[in-house]
Scaffold this motif. Structure first.
Motif: not given
Lengths: 233, 233
Positions: B68-81
């Motif tokens: 997913l980092a390849h797509l430009g990361s959309t996650g939120t630390r501590g929470v998820g995607y």
DNA sequence: TAGATTGTTAATCGATTAACAATC
DNA sequence: TAGATTGTTAATCGATTAACAATC
């Protein structure tokens, strides 16, 4: 040659080596080599150099030779590979020298198309049967067998024993179909449903998903061409 | 947001980066993630941690996050995607936000089964048509279209333009079918015939071969179990 | 703040490729 | 022998995995 040697590995180890220690990437190319070689044999060819077998199989010559070396090398320097012995080696390695019976679960369009697929039997896989839960389909003949109810799966798989199942049911029914097949002794599953099946490690699953393939094609078709020049794929 | 930044890479480079520099191994997993996320969205989930998305997709959590980092990361630390934005990103990356039209060449059992396959249209691929050379099949309706003669391929592909073709003809006819499709502008081919197609580098081919899959299963089924203990696949 | 989870680094693992000595 | 082609090594390449600092 007895296959027993006094030095090195234990004899039973030696015997299983050829089928054991082959990387997955190599195994996945062996059917392609077998296909090309079978065509060559039919055309009357007796030997073939790695360079030619490689282009016909769509791989590099170094990859091909390294792959075949895993089977115990059958080539002759300066000449190439003998077609018939290599076919025998490949068939032996893949385990195609014994009968395989396959059950198809799901008699929708896809299941029936697979049942009717001639390549199935042409390459040594015989159709044990096809099952569905749809009363309208049951009793219909397709691919030389009659569609039976899924409740009859146990019978079909047991006698004579089948160890491979093709799952061609809707996504929601796929896990249940897999569970049933596995409970009856199936150890290889070809899954056409777009779900990740949960199976014990002793069961091998191969997934074929049409929309996945189309989406991968869409990704590439959506790309600008990689370069002005043509690249060797 | 214009997508133009004054520092760093050239703007056009930035814009294309996301779709360009993704390794094939990663691309091949994206449709699986999309499938799982779509199910999650339908179930009303708003966010999901990598650990859970990973198990549902059948990959490791580290692999998932790196993909997913390849797509430009959309996650939120501590929470998820966040499910919906991630679906949008995946669809955008795969190029699914535009209509794709697909032509099926070959109206045998398999071709007709594919034409009738609902997953085709469900995931944004529309069936432009299906062709065959068999006079008995021409005129028959399947999957919402009428089977036409292969001579009409040019019309079908041209209007409106299709860029993807599914080849479901016998092995001997497959190369010719590919050549025709490519000459008409097709750049993505899903090939069900058991042959290596010869195509220019600008054309992407995905092969699906049923007997190959069965033979790979036979190899594994012929193996003694890898170990007494169950392994995590 | 404390707990959770990402994004990223570094290490490992495996697969591909090139090159060439061995040998038919 | 001379030419051809394998089998194998070493180098490269790419993909996976584990671990953890960053950070929500």
């Amino acid at each position: 040659m007895t296959g027993i040697e006094s030095s090195g590995r234990l004899p039973w180890r030696k015997a299983t080596l050829a089928r054991r220690d082959i990387p997955d990437a190599v195994v996945s190319r062996l059917p392609g080599y077998l296909q090309v070689l079978t065509d060559l044999a039919a055309a009357g060819e007796r030997t073939i150099p790695s360079a030619e077998l490689a282009v016909r199989s769509g791989v590099g010559p170094a990859t091909l030779r390294k792959d075949l070396a895993h089977l115990g090398s059958t080539g002759t320097r300066g000449v190439g590979y003998q077609v018939d012995p290599l076919i025998a080696t490949l068939r032996d390695c893949l385990g195609l020298n014994r009968p395989w019976r396959v059950v198809i679960i799901g008699a929708g369009h896809l299941g029936r198309a697979l049942a009717a697929y001639p390549g199935f039997t042409e390459r040594g896989f015989s159709l044990a049967g096809i099952v569905d839960v749809d009363a309208a389909a049951i009793g219909t003949r397709v691919g030389g067998v009659t569609i039976r109810h899924t409740d009859d799966l146990a019978e079909l798989i047991a006698d004579p024993p089948s160890t491979m199942a093709v799952i061609a049911v809707p996504a929601l029914a796929a896990q249940r179909a897999a569970d049933q097949a596995i409970a009856l002794g199936v150890t290889g599953i070809l899954n056409f449903a777009p779900v990740v099946l949960n199976v014990p490690a002793s069961v091998e699953v191969r997934n074929v998903d049409l929309s996945t393939e189309l989406q991968i094609l869409a990704f590439h078709a959506g790309q600008p061409p990689a370069d002005e020049h043509q690249e060797v794929s």
